[in-house]
Design a protein around this motif. Structure first.
Motif, mmCIF file in Angstrom:
data_model
loop_
_atom_site.group_PDB
_atom_site.id
_atom_site.type_symbol
_atom_site.label_atom_id
_atom_site.label_comp_id
_atom_site.label_asym_id
_atom_site.label_seq_id
_atom_site.Cartn_x
_atom_site.Cartn_y
_atom_site.Cartn_z
ATOM 1 N N LYS A 1 18.112 -17.687 36.002
ATOM 2 C CA LYS A 1 18.186 -16.567 34.340
ATOM 3 C C LYS A 1 18.583 -17.363 32.912
ATOM 4 C CE LYS A 1 19.588 -12.410 36.643
ATOM 5 N NZ LYS A 1 20.321 -11.540 36.596
ATOM 6 N N SER A 2 17.638 -17.293 31.846
ATOM 7 C CA SER A 2 18.220 -18.636 30.287
ATOM 8 C C SER A 2 19.368 -17.987 30.088
ATOM 9 C CB SER A 2 17.332 -17.829 29.363
ATOM 10 O OG SER A 2 16.950 -16.408 29.660
ATOM 11 N N ARG A 3 19.570 -18.377 29.175
ATOM 12 C CA ARG A 3 20.804 -18.141 28.840
ATOM 13 C C ARG A 3 21.266 -16.969 28.395
ATOM 14 N NH1 ARG A 3 23.055 -23.041 24.504
ATOM 15 N NH2 ARG A 3 22.926 -24.612 26.737
ATOM 16 N N TRP A 4 19.279 -16.464 27.009
ATOM 17 C CA TRP A 4 19.780 -14.819 26.725
ATOM 18 C C TRP A 4 19.758 -13.969 27.919
ATOM 19 C CZ3 TRP A 4 19.169 -12.475 22.008
ATOM 20 C CH2 TRP A 4 18.678 -10.778 22.627
ATOM 21 N N GLN A 5 18.858 -13.719 29.021
ATOM 22 C CA GLN A 5 19.632 -12.927 29.778
ATOM 23 C C GLN A 5 20.103 -12.873 30.411
ATOM 24 O OE1 GLN A 5 16.450 -15.050 32.200
ATOM 25 N NE2 GLN A 5 15.110 -13.085 32.266
ATOM 26 N N TRP B 1 23.174 -13.279 28.779
ATOM 27 C CA TRP B 1 23.929 -12.617 27.599
ATOM 28 C C TRP B 1 23.964 -11.630 27.391
ATOM 29 C CZ3 TRP B 1 22.774 -10.337 23.022
ATOM 30 C CH2 TRP B 1 23.823 -9.994 22.383
ATOM 31 N N VAL B 2 22.641 -10.851 28.105
ATOM 32 C CA VAL B 2 21.934 -9.513 27.945
ATOM 33 C C VAL B 2 22.602 -9.133 28.875
ATOM 34 C CG1 VAL B 2 20.083 -7.924 27.648
ATOM 35 C CG2 VAL B 2 20.224 -9.962 26.423
#
Length: 63
Positions: free
Chosen positions: A46-50, A52-53
């Protein structure tokens, strides 16, 4: 009765000998480990954005 009974003569649940039961459990554990390894290998990181969300939505859902 001896202190170390023969596992081929003792019967476990389902009428299997203790040796057969041991083999079935060993095969089952091996299959589970292989399946777990392939399941983790398939999922993309998972990316950082995913992450965090998921963190924010997860926290807001518990309040």
């Amino acid at each position: 009765m001896t202190d170390n009974p023969d596992p081929d003569k003792l019967k476990g649940p389902g009428g299997l000998t203790l040796r057969q039961l041991h083999e079935q459990v060993r095969k089952s554990v091996e299959r589970d480990r292989e399946e777990q390894a392939t399941r983790h290998a398939i999922a993309p990181p998972k990316s950082r954005w995913q992450r965090w969300v998921r963190y924010v939505w997860g926290r807001s859902g518990r309040r």
